[in-house]
Design an enzyme around this catalytic site. Structure first.
Site, PDB file in Angstrom:
ATOM      1  N   CYS A 186       0.854  -1.198   0.000  1.00  0.00           N
ATOM      2  CA  CYS A 186       0.000   0.000   0.000  1.00  0.00           C
ATOM      3  C   CYS A 186       0.887   1.245   0.000  1.00  0.00           C
ATOM      4  O   CYS A 186       1.853   1.327   0.766  1.00  0.00           O
ATOM      5  CB  CYS A 186      -0.901   0.003   1.231  1.00  0.00           C
ATOM      6  SG  CYS A 186      -1.856   1.537   1.337  1.00  0.00           S
ATOM      7  N   GLU A 239       3.313  -6.182   8.471  1.00  0.00           N
ATOM      8  CA  GLU A 239       3.669  -4.793   8.133  1.00  0.00           C
ATOM      9  C   GLU A 239       4.829  -4.304   9.008  1.00  0.00           C
ATOM     10  O   GLU A 239       5.739  -3.617   8.537  1.00  0.00           O
ATOM     11  CB  GLU A 239       2.453  -3.873   8.310  1.00  0.00           C
ATOM     12  CG  GLU A 239       2.802  -2.433   7.954  1.00  0.00           C
ATOM     13  CD  GLU A 239       1.714  -1.437   8.300  1.00  0.00           C
ATOM     14  OE1 GLU A 239       0.517  -1.785   8.197  1.00  0.00           O
ATOM     15  OE2 GLU A 239       2.069  -0.310   8.688  1.00  0.00           O
TER      16      GLU A 239
HETATM   17  S1  SF4 Z   1      -5.621   0.300   5.950  1.00  0.00           S
HETATM   18 FE1  SF4 Z   1      -3.573  -0.346   5.253  1.00  0.00          FE
HETATM   19  S2  SF4 Z   1      -3.922  -0.989   3.145  1.00  0.00           S
HETATM   20 FE2  SF4 Z   1      -5.679   0.252   3.706  1.00  0.00          FE
HETATM   21  S3  SF4 Z   1      -5.187   2.350   3.023  1.00  0.00           S
HETATM   22 FE3  SF4 Z   1      -4.571   2.154   5.181  1.00  0.00          FE
HETATM   23  S4  SF4 Z   1      -2.408   1.582   5.078  1.00  0.00           S
HETATM   24 FE4  SF4 Z   1      -3.276   1.167   3.065  1.00  0.00          FE
END
Ligand code: SF4
Length: 308
Positions: free
Chosen positions: A96, A126
Site C-alpha cells: 500500500c 507490516e
Molecule cells: S488500511 Fe492499510 S492498506 Fe488500507 S489504506 Fe490504510 S495503510 Fe493502506
C-alpha cells in the site's frame, strides 16, 4: 430488530489496489502468479483469488524460477526484495502506498542521523516489513510501558513512525510518553496516519453510542478489524469479530434491539450482506446507514498493469 451500518466500512483504497494488482497480473501474464503472504488479511479474498489462479506462499523459495511474484499490501523487508533479485523473480509490488510512505519516512529519519521508534504490534507482517526497510536501529514499542523500558539515553536523537492500522487515537498516548521522556524526538504529522484506519475507527465510535451490540466482519488475523472490535468493547458495547455469517451466533444477538455492523479494511461488502441476510432469520430487520465520511481515495496501479 434494527441494524445500523457504519460508514465507512470495509475495503480501503490500499486493499482495492492490492486485489486489483493480483487480478490484473493474472489477466496479463496468465495463471499462476505467486503472492508472498496473504495479499490482504481476509480468507474470502484469498480463496477467490486462488480460484482464479493465484498461489499464496510464505517464502520466495516456494516460487518457481522465472514465475511472477507479488508482494502483499503489508510491504516487505529489503532482504525479501534482495532475495527476489537473487532468485531472478520478476516482482510486482502491491505494498500500500501509505505503508511505503512509512518506509520512506523511516529511511529519511535514519539519513538525518536519528534512531527510529516504530509504534506497532510485534509479529505483524507490516511491522516486520517496516523494521526490515529502515537501514538503522529500530525500536518497536506497543505501549507507554515499552517507552519507559527503552534502553536509550533520554537525549538520543530519535524519530517515531507508526504501523498504519493504528489510528491517531491509538498512538496518542504512546507518542505523548515518547515526547515526555526524550528531549530530541521528531515524528510525522498526524495527517500522515492512514485515512482509512482513522475513518473506520471514528465510525465505530459513533456507532457505539447508538447500538447495544456491535458486529465487526473481518478476519482474526486482521489487525484493523481486531482494533474495531476493541473500540466497540472499550465504549462498553458487547462487540464481536466474525469472519463471515458462519461465525454469527444468533443466540448471542437474539436479544439485541439495535445492532451496529461494520467491516475491517480487508473485508469485502458481500460478507456484510450475508450477515444481514443471516440476521433476517430472527425476524424483520430495519437496516439503516449511519452518515459518515464518504471516501474517494484511489491509489495508482503499477504502470506495468495499466494496460491489463
Ligand atoms: S488500511 Fe492499510 S492498506 Fe488500507 S489504506 Fe490504510 S495503510 Fe493502506
Amino acid at each position: 430488530m434494527k441494524v445500523i451500518l457504519a460508514q465507512p466500512r470495509g475495503f480501503c483504497a490500499g486493499v482495492v489496489r492490492a486485489v486489483e494488482i493480483v487480478e490484473r497480473a493474472l489477466a496479463k501474464y496468465g495463471a499462476p502468479v505467486y503472492v508472498r503472504h496473504e495479499i490482504v488479511h481476509n480468507g474470502y479474498v484469498v480463496e477467490s483469488l486462488k480460484a482464479k489462479g493465484a498461489h499464496f506462499v510464505e517464502n520466495l523459495s516456494e516460487v518457481p524460477r522465472g514465475a511472477r511474484a507479488i508482494f502483499s499490501a503489508h510491504g516487505v523487508a529489503k532482504s525479501v526484495e534482495e532475495e527476489a533479485a537473487t532468485l531472478g523473480l520478476p516482482v510486482i509490488d502491491a505494498t500500500c502506498p501509505l505503508v511505503a510512505k512509512v518506509h520512506n519516512q523511516g529511511e529519511r529519519y535514519v539519513g538525518e542521523g536519528r534512531s527510529v521508534v516504530l509504534i506497532g504490534h510485534a509479529g505483524h507482517p507490516e511491522v516486520e516489513g517496516t523494521m526490515g526497510r529502515i537501514p538503522g536501529p529500530v525500536y518497536l514499542v506497543q505501549s507507554e510501558a515499552d517507552v519507559a523500558r527503552l534502553d536509550l539515553s533520554d537525549d538520543t536523537p530519535l524519530a517515531y513512525v507508526t504501523q498504519t492500522t493504528l489510528s491517531v487515537d491509538d498512538t496518542k498516548s504512546v507518542i505523548a510518553a515518547l515526547k515526555r521522556r526524550f528531549t530530541d524526538i521528531v515524528g510525522p504529522e498526524t495527517k500522515d496516519i492512514c485515512y482509512a484506519t482513522q475513518n473506520r475507527q471514528s465510525a465505530v465510535r459513533a456507532l457505539s453510542r447508538l447500538v447495544d451490540l456491535i458486529l465487526v466482519v473481518g478476519a482474526k488475523n486482521s489487525s484493523n478489524s481486531n482494533r474495531l472490535r476493541e473500540i466497540g468493547a472499550e465504549a462498553g458495547v458487547p462487540s464481536y469479530l466474525i469472519a463471515d455469517r458462519s461465525e454469527l451466533d444468533l443466540n448471542l444477538v437474539r436479544d439485541a434491539r439495535t445492532i451496529g455492523l461494520t467491516a475491517g479494511a480487508s473485508a469485502p461488502e458481500i460478507l456484510v450482506h450475508e450477515v444481514i441476510e443471516a440476521l433476517r432469520q430472527l425476524g424483520p430487520l430495519d437496516v439503516t446507514l449511519l452518515p459518515g465520511v464518504e471516501e474517494d481515495v484511489e491509489f495508482r496501479l503499477p504502470s506495468e498493469l495499466l494496460d491489463a
